[in-house]
Design a protein around this motif. Structure first.
Motif, PDB file in Angstrom:
ATOM      1  N   ARG A 164      13.315   9.317  -4.976  1.00 22.30           N
ATOM      2  CA  ARG A 164      14.571   8.635  -4.685  1.00 22.30           C
ATOM      3  C   ARG A 164      14.756   8.395  -3.193  1.00 22.30           C
ATOM      4  NH1 ARG A 164      18.734  11.909  -8.712  1.00 22.30           N
ATOM      5  NH2 ARG A 164      18.047  10.916 -10.640  1.00 22.30           N
ATOM      6  N   ALA A 165      13.850   8.921  -2.382  1.00 27.12           N
ATOM      7  CA  ALA A 165      13.980   8.805  -0.928  1.00 27.12           C
ATOM      8  C   ALA A 165      13.747   7.366  -0.483  1.00 27.12           C
ATOM      9  CB  ALA A 165      12.987   9.728  -0.227  1.00 27.12           C
ATOM     10  N   ALA A 166      14.384   7.013   0.624  1.00 28.86           N
ATOM     11  CA  ALA A 166      14.190   5.696   1.215  1.00 28.86           C
ATOM     12  C   ALA A 166      14.444   5.775   2.704  1.00 28.86           C
ATOM     13  CB  ALA A 166      15.125   4.663   0.582  1.00 28.86           C
ATOM     14  N   PRO A 204       0.817  -1.224   0.000  1.00 28.92           N
ATOM     15  CA  PRO A 204       0.000   0.000   0.000  1.00 28.92           C
ATOM     16  C   PRO A 204       0.845   1.266   0.000  1.00 28.92           C
ATOM     17  CG  PRO A 204      -0.899  -1.598   1.530  1.00 28.92           C
ATOM     18  CD  PRO A 204       0.414  -2.154   1.066  1.00 28.92           C
ATOM     19  N   SER A 205       0.205   2.373  -0.311  1.00 31.10           N
ATOM     20  CA  SER A 205       0.870   3.674  -0.375  1.00 31.10           C
ATOM     21  C   SER A 205       1.501   4.035   0.963  1.00 31.10           C
ATOM     22  CB  SER A 205      -0.146   4.750  -0.757  1.00 31.10           C
ATOM     23  OG  SER A 205       0.351   6.041  -0.489  1.00 31.10           O
ATOM     24  N   PRO A 206       2.649   4.725   0.956  1.00 28.41           N
ATOM     25  CA  PRO A 206       3.226   5.209   2.216  1.00 28.41           C
ATOM     26  C   PRO A 206       2.260   6.071   3.029  1.00 28.41           C
ATOM     27  CG  PRO A 206       4.818   5.426   0.435  1.00 28.41           C
ATOM     28  CD  PRO A 206       3.526   5.025  -0.203  1.00 28.41           C
ATOM     29  N   ASP A 207       1.259   6.683   2.373  1.00 27.23           N
ATOM     30  CA  ASP A 207       0.275   7.484   3.100  1.00 27.23           C
ATOM     31  C   ASP A 207      -0.472   6.655   4.138  1.00 27.23           C
ATOM     32  OD1 ASP A 207       0.747   9.854   1.628  1.00 27.23           O
ATOM     33  OD2 ASP A 207      -0.528   9.120   0.009  1.00 27.23           O
ATOM     34  N   THR A 208      -0.560   5.341   3.929  1.00 25.88           N
ATOM     35  CA  THR A 208      -1.420   4.489   4.765  1.00 25.88           C
ATOM     36  C   THR A 208      -0.647   3.640   5.758  1.00 25.88           C
ATOM     37  OG1 THR A 208      -1.388   2.594   3.241  1.00 25.88           O
ATOM     38  CG2 THR A 208      -2.988   4.338   2.804  1.00 25.88           C
ATOM     39  N   LEU A 209       0.671   3.802   5.832  1.00 21.67           N
ATOM     40  CA  LEU A 209       1.487   2.854   6.580  1.00 21.67           C
ATOM     41  C   LEU A 209       2.246   3.511   7.729  1.00 21.67           C
ATOM     42  CD1 LEU A 209       3.031   0.804   3.630  1.00 21.67           C
ATOM     43  CD2 LEU A 209       1.133   0.129   5.103  1.00 21.67           C
ATOM     44  N   TRP A 222       9.382  -8.408   9.459  1.00 26.94           N
ATOM     45  CA  TRP A 222      10.521  -9.113   8.874  1.00 26.94           C
ATOM     46  C   TRP A 222      11.708  -9.159   9.830  1.00 26.94           C
ATOM     47  CZ3 TRP A 222       8.581  -4.454   7.063  1.00 26.94           C
ATOM     48  CH2 TRP A 222       9.386  -3.328   7.249  1.00 26.94           C
ATOM     49  N   GLN A 223      12.579 -10.138   9.564  1.00 24.39           N
ATOM     50  CA  GLN A 223      13.881 -10.205  10.216  1.00 24.39           C
ATOM     51  C   GLN A 223      14.914 -10.644   9.188  1.00 24.39           C
ATOM     52  OE1 GLN A 223      13.735 -13.087  13.448  1.00 24.39           O
ATOM     53  NE2 GLN A 223      14.240 -14.782  12.096  1.00 24.39           N
ATOM     54  N   ILE A 224      16.140 -10.119   9.350  1.00 24.42           N
ATOM     55  CA  ILE A 224      17.270 -10.495   8.497  1.00 24.42           C
ATOM     56  C   ILE A 224      18.190 -11.371   9.340  1.00 24.42           C
ATOM     57  CG2 ILE A 224      19.206  -9.662   7.122  1.00 24.42           C
ATOM     58  CD1 ILE A 224      17.642  -7.045   6.741  1.00 24.42           C
ATOM     59  N   GLU A 225      18.439 -12.588   8.886  1.00 28.50           N
ATOM     60  CA  GLU A 225      19.158 -13.575   9.684  1.00 28.50           C
ATOM     61  C   GLU A 225      20.643 -13.544   9.343  1.00 28.50           C
ATOM     62  OE1 GLU A 225      16.960 -17.175   9.007  1.00 28.50           O
ATOM     63  OE2 GLU A 225      15.078 -16.226   9.638  1.00 28.50           O
ATOM     64  N   SER A 226      21.263 -12.412   9.643  1.00 27.36           N
ATOM     65  CA  SER A 226      22.683 -12.236   9.359  1.00 27.36           C
ATOM     66  C   SER A 226      23.456 -12.147  10.660  1.00 27.36           C
ATOM     67  CB  SER A 226      22.921 -10.959   8.545  1.00 27.36           C
ATOM     68  OG  SER A 226      24.308 -10.721   8.411  1.00 27.36           O
ATOM     69  N   PRO A 227      24.537 -12.916  10.810  1.00 27.32           N
ATOM     70  CA  PRO A 227      25.391 -12.780  11.989  1.00 27.32           C
ATOM     71  C   PRO A 227      26.416 -11.674  11.856  1.00 27.32           C
ATOM     72  CG  PRO A 227      26.192 -14.573  10.632  1.00 27.32           C
ATOM     73  CD  PRO A 227      24.976 -14.021   9.938  1.00 27.32           C
ATOM     74  N   ALA A 228      26.324 -10.896  10.783  1.00 29.77           N
ATOM     75  CA  ALA A 228      27.239  -9.766  10.575  1.00 29.77           C
ATOM     76  C   ALA A 228      26.423  -8.605  10.007  1.00 29.77           C
ATOM     77  CB  ALA A 228      28.399 -10.177   9.670  1.00 29.77           C
ATOM     78  N   GLY A 229      26.813  -8.034   8.867  1.00 23.49           N
ATOM     79  CA  GLY A 229      26.132  -6.858   8.349  1.00 23.49           C
ATOM     80  C   GLY A 229      24.776  -7.163   7.744  1.00 23.49           C
ATOM     81  N   TRP A 230      23.916  -6.154   7.704  1.00 22.24           N
ATOM     82  CA  TRP A 230      22.593  -6.279   7.114  1.00 22.24           C
ATOM     83  C   TRP A 230      22.060  -4.902   6.750  1.00 22.24           C
ATOM     84  CZ3 TRP A 230      19.022  -3.531   9.926  1.00 22.24           C
ATOM     85  CH2 TRP A 230      19.328  -3.289  11.277  1.00 22.24           C
ATOM     86  N   ARG A 231      21.026  -4.906   5.900  1.00 25.68           N
ATOM     87  CA  ARG A 231      20.390  -3.654   5.474  1.00 25.68           C
ATOM     88  C   ARG A 231      18.952  -3.934   5.050  1.00 25.68           C
ATOM     89  NH1 ARG A 231      21.271   1.145   1.762  1.00 25.68           N
ATOM     90  NH2 ARG A 231      19.323   1.263   0.594  1.00 25.68           N
ATOM     91  N   TRP A 232      18.042  -3.045   5.413  1.00 26.35           N
ATOM     92  CA  TRP A 232      16.730  -3.038   4.780  1.00 26.35           C
ATOM     93  C   TRP A 232      16.340  -1.611   4.436  1.00 26.35           C
ATOM     94  CZ3 TRP A 232      13.031  -0.174   7.269  1.00 26.35           C
ATOM     95  CH2 TRP A 232      12.988  -0.147   8.659  1.00 26.35           C
ATOM     96  N   ASP A 233      15.527  -1.484   3.381  1.00 30.14           N
ATOM     97  CA  ASP A 233      15.053  -0.147   3.031  1.00 30.14           C
ATOM     98  C   ASP A 233      13.631  -0.214   2.498  1.00 30.14           C
ATOM     99  OD1 ASP A 233      15.496   0.377  -0.248  1.00 30.14           O
ATOM    100  OD2 ASP A 233      16.872  -1.098   0.598  1.00 30.14           O
ATOM    101  N   LEU A 234      12.922   0.890   2.723  1.00 29.41           N
ATOM    102  CA  LEU A 234      11.548   1.076   2.299  1.00 29.41           C
ATOM    103  C   LEU A 234      11.463   2.349   1.469  1.00 29.41           C
ATOM    104  CD1 LEU A 234       9.849   0.515   5.757  1.00 29.41           C
ATOM    105  CD2 LEU A 234       9.466  -0.959   3.790  1.00 29.41           C
ATOM    106  N   GLY A 235      10.624   2.350   0.464  1.00 33.31           N
ATOM    107  CA  GLY A 235      10.435   3.552  -0.321  1.00 33.31           C
ATOM    108  C   GLY A 235       9.163   3.473  -1.129  1.00 33.31           C
TER     109      GLY A 235
END
Length: 728
Positions: A209-211, A167-172, A243-256
């Motif tokens: 381009r924002a995130a 859904p649109s960022p307006d609703t989240l 969500w979860q990222i199952e990394s024992p070192a670096g990780w990244r998530w992004d939304l846009g």
């Protein structure tokens, strides 16, 4: 299953390919876009009237493939992004990896789907490996790359899961969890629009381009934030993506924002954030860290599904159902200064209180007048601290009192003054530019090197095999950022991830050799509280917080990161505490794993009775905790909230609610939604004092009315269907 119950393989028989993969808990639809790339165009729970995934918020229909995202986005040297910005979308490879076929099937309680994508220009093939526990609305994803071309590739980033058409960022609303030393699991919420502004996309004919991007760094993967996040609908629709990222070192998530909707990108380490690169030679392979996405009708519902998933993915162990009570001598007690004289009375008192494991924490190896911090590594007991019969005599005393002995160990570090620092080859340690790294007077072992692993195998086999220790608290108190560059490493972030995976592989080997051993994972409390490590270890330290008034928000939120039977929560009553504070600190641990501490040997008979009562209560409910899922009647706790509450719901059984009061009004009503509309019996299980507080079910109001006349105050309440109540 995919389309039918039979596992099958299909290929691109037409310019447009579409198929469905589903089971009782999850349904996913895939379709190719006009460029030949496959997209996840719908993800929800079968039969749900509110879709739980890649759907259009206005029509609840499957989104067009061009609106969704390619299944894989990756960057490599010479193959970058199609536009500038902080988002992990629009890569050159993402538009070229065309659908080539898929396999699917079932095995051992899991459904699986593997989708094959291929780039003819480079010969790169990507296998998107999707799995899901049968019946759960949870999707696990990772990507395996294979270079089937003639030229090498240097990979700089690769997604583990992409989801568009939300859904649109307006609703989240977006939810994140700060995770700092002594202040773990602090969730906070904000509108997604606060970060991703509405730029009037139609006027520019270009997406923003924002995130909103979040990253973890260094060898403490959960320092700063948990590698988790969630989206919930703001309009009361209730849909949640967690969500979860199952990394024992670096990780990244992004939304846009993309195509008037929202996208989610989940990644392990990247070159830009973590100095991670991987050389993919012809014929070589690379597999990303796994990620998991849970769907729910609200945050509690999604957290329950993720809790069940965490149980399904972890290594089986008897501890997960036995839940023995652990006494640890460190917190607010010996604080790293154990001796035979100090330990013997504590051992007797812990046994009398009902502890089943007794862990001797740091300092048992300290025989150095200059301090042990920069001299550790040999892990031999101190004759000065244990003069009569040595450490083994103390371990024997623990066993004589009916408890399993445990020891603290910090396996990955070697002090600069330790003889081990010169005994092992330089290549066995973290290094950069040929220089061995030093952090806080310590070197870091690289568990990819056979000498480092052999040293730790010898250490553990001596402690567990020869000394009969049945519990290891494995700590880790330094952080290395961005990593190590051993020979063959392309970048330090790649070296760090390689070591982290080797460390987990070493833990698997230890447990294979010693299957009864219980391992507690600790890194200055909760600085290594990641899904990859939790899938191997039996317990997780949730914090080093020593103030009993500050631990409740950590204890109440810990089940967001770790199942209750794995989350070690300190209960450190002291002889100087009054009865209310003793029952308060004990009560906070009763819906997790009780980590008992405190100078129990100095307590009065009455005070020790309070401890014994709490431990006895815990033993009556712990079998339920091993299969319960969490809920939060007052919402996720705030750090300074006057009232906090954590619930545990047992499928087909009772529910439990822990309530803390640190201030504010003396009475409060809280909803318990899954019991609303029925008659509910309330029982106060802790404390036993008749004037501690009351708990009354309000059938008309659909909730629980709790009164705690004094602060600090805490209650543990059991809720069962029925009319008879114990209001006290």
């Amino acid at each position: 299953m995919t389309d039918t119950a039979e596992a099958k393989r299909s290929g691109p028989n037409s310019p447009q390919t579409a198929f469905t993969w589903r089971h009782a808990g999850l349904a996913a639809e895939f379709a190719t876009a006009t460029d030949g790339t496959l997209r996840l165009v719908r993800l929800d729970r079968p039969g749900s009237t509110q879709r739980g995934g890649a759907v259009d918020a206005r029509s609840h229909d499957t989104v067009a493939p061009e609106t969704a995202l390619p299944l894989v986005e990756l960057t490599a040297l010479g193959h970058g992004s199609g536009w500038s910005g902080p988002r992990f979308t629009g890569t050159a490879f993402g538009t070229r990896l065309a659908y080539r076929g898929h396999d699917s099937g079932s095995r051992a309680g899991w459904e699986w789907l593997t989708v094959e994508l291929h780039d003819p220009a480079t010969g790169l093939t990507a296998f998107v490996e999707l799995t899901s526990p049968t019946g759960l609305p949870v999707l696990r994803s990772r990507v395996r790359l294979r270079n089937q071309g003639a030229e090498p590739l240097t990979v700089q980033s690769v997604s583990s899961l992409l989801l568009g058409g939300l859904p649109s960022p307006d609703t989240l609303h977006v939810h994140r969890a700060r995770n700092d030393w002594l202040a773990e699991c602090r969730w906070y919420t904000e509108p997604l629009r606060d970060t991703v502004a509405d730029i009037h996309v139609d006027a520019h004919q270009h997406d923003s381009r924002a995130a909103l991007a979040l990253t973890g760094r260094g060898s403490w993967p959960t320092d700063g934030h948990l590698p988790m996040g969630a989206l919930t609908e703001r309009d009361g629709g209730g849909r949640t993506w967690l969500w979860q990222i199952e990394s024992p070192a670096g990780w990244r998530w992004d939304l846009g924002e993309r195509a008037h909707g929202t996208y989610l990108a989940l990644n392990g380490p990247t070159d830009a954030e973590h100095q991670w690169r991987f050389h993919l030679a012809p014929g070589g392979e690379l597999t990303t860290v796994p990620v998991a996405l849970a769907l729910g009708s609200g945050l509690d519902d999604a957290m329950g599904a993720l809790t069940s998933y965490r149980r399904a993915v972890r290594r089986p162990h008897p501890d997960h159902t036995a839940l023995p009570v652990v006494f640890n001598d460190y917190m607010n007690t010996l604080m790293g200064d154990p001796t035979t004289e100090k330990l013997l009375p504590l051992i007797d008192a812990a046994a009398d209180a009902g502890a089943e494991y007794f862990c001797i924490d740091s300092g048992w190896y300290d025989d150095d007048t200059e301090g042990w911090w920069d001299s550790v590594g040999a892990w031999l007991p101190s004759p000065r601290r244990f003069p009569d019969g040595g450490l083994r005599a103390v371990l024997d005393r623990i066993r004589e009192r009916g408890m399993v002995p445990g020891l603290w160990l910090e396996p990955e570090v070697v002090g600069v003054r330790s003889p081990i620092a010169s005994a092992l080859p330089p290549e066995a340690f973290f290094q950069r530019d040929g220089v061995r790294l030093t952090e806080q007077g310590r070197h870091q072992l690289d568990l990819r090197h056979p000498a480092a692993r052999a040293h730790l195998d010898k250490t553990v086999d001596r402690i567990v095999g020869d000394w009969g220790v049945g519990y290891l608290k494995l700590d880790y108190n330094i952080v290395v950022d961005p990593g190590t560059c051993a020979p063959g490493d392309l970048a330090p972030g790649a070296g760090l991830l390689g070591h982290a995976h080797a460390y987990l592989d070493w833990l698997f080997g230890v447990l294979d050799r010693h299957p009864g051993l219980v391992i507690e994972n600790c890194a200055s409390g909760g600085m290594r509280m990641d899904g990859a490590t939790l899938a191997v270890s039996q317990l997780q330290s949730t914090s080093d917080q020593q103030d009993p008034l500050l631990f409740p928000p950590i204890a109440a939120a810990a089940p967001t990161a770790v199942p209750p039977e794995q989350g070690a929560v300190w209960a450190y009553p002291q002889p100087g505490y009054d009865d209310d504070l003793i029952t308060f600190t004990l009560g906070g641990a009763l819906l997790g794993r009780v980590h008992l501490s405190g100078h129990l040997n100095r307590m009065s008979k009455h005070q020790l009775g309070l401890v014994r009562d709490a431990v006895s209560t815990y033993k009556t409910i712990r079998a339920d905790l091993a299969r319960a899922v969490p809920f939060w009647p007052l919402g996720l706790p705030g750090w300074t909230d006057a009232w906090l509450a954590l619930g545990m719901r047992v499928p087909g059984g009772a529910s439990y609610v822990s309530v803390w009061r640190r201030g504010g009004e003396s009475e409060l009503s809280m909803p318990v939604q899954h019991l609303a509309g029925g008659e509910v019996r309330t029982e106060i299980l802790h404390p036993s004092a008749p004037d501690a507080g009351t708990a009354i079910w309000d059938g008309d109001g659909g909730g629980l009315r709790v009164a705690l006349p004094r602060t600090p105050g805490a209650l543990l309440i059991r809720l069962t269907q029925g009319a008879e109540n114990d209001h006290r």
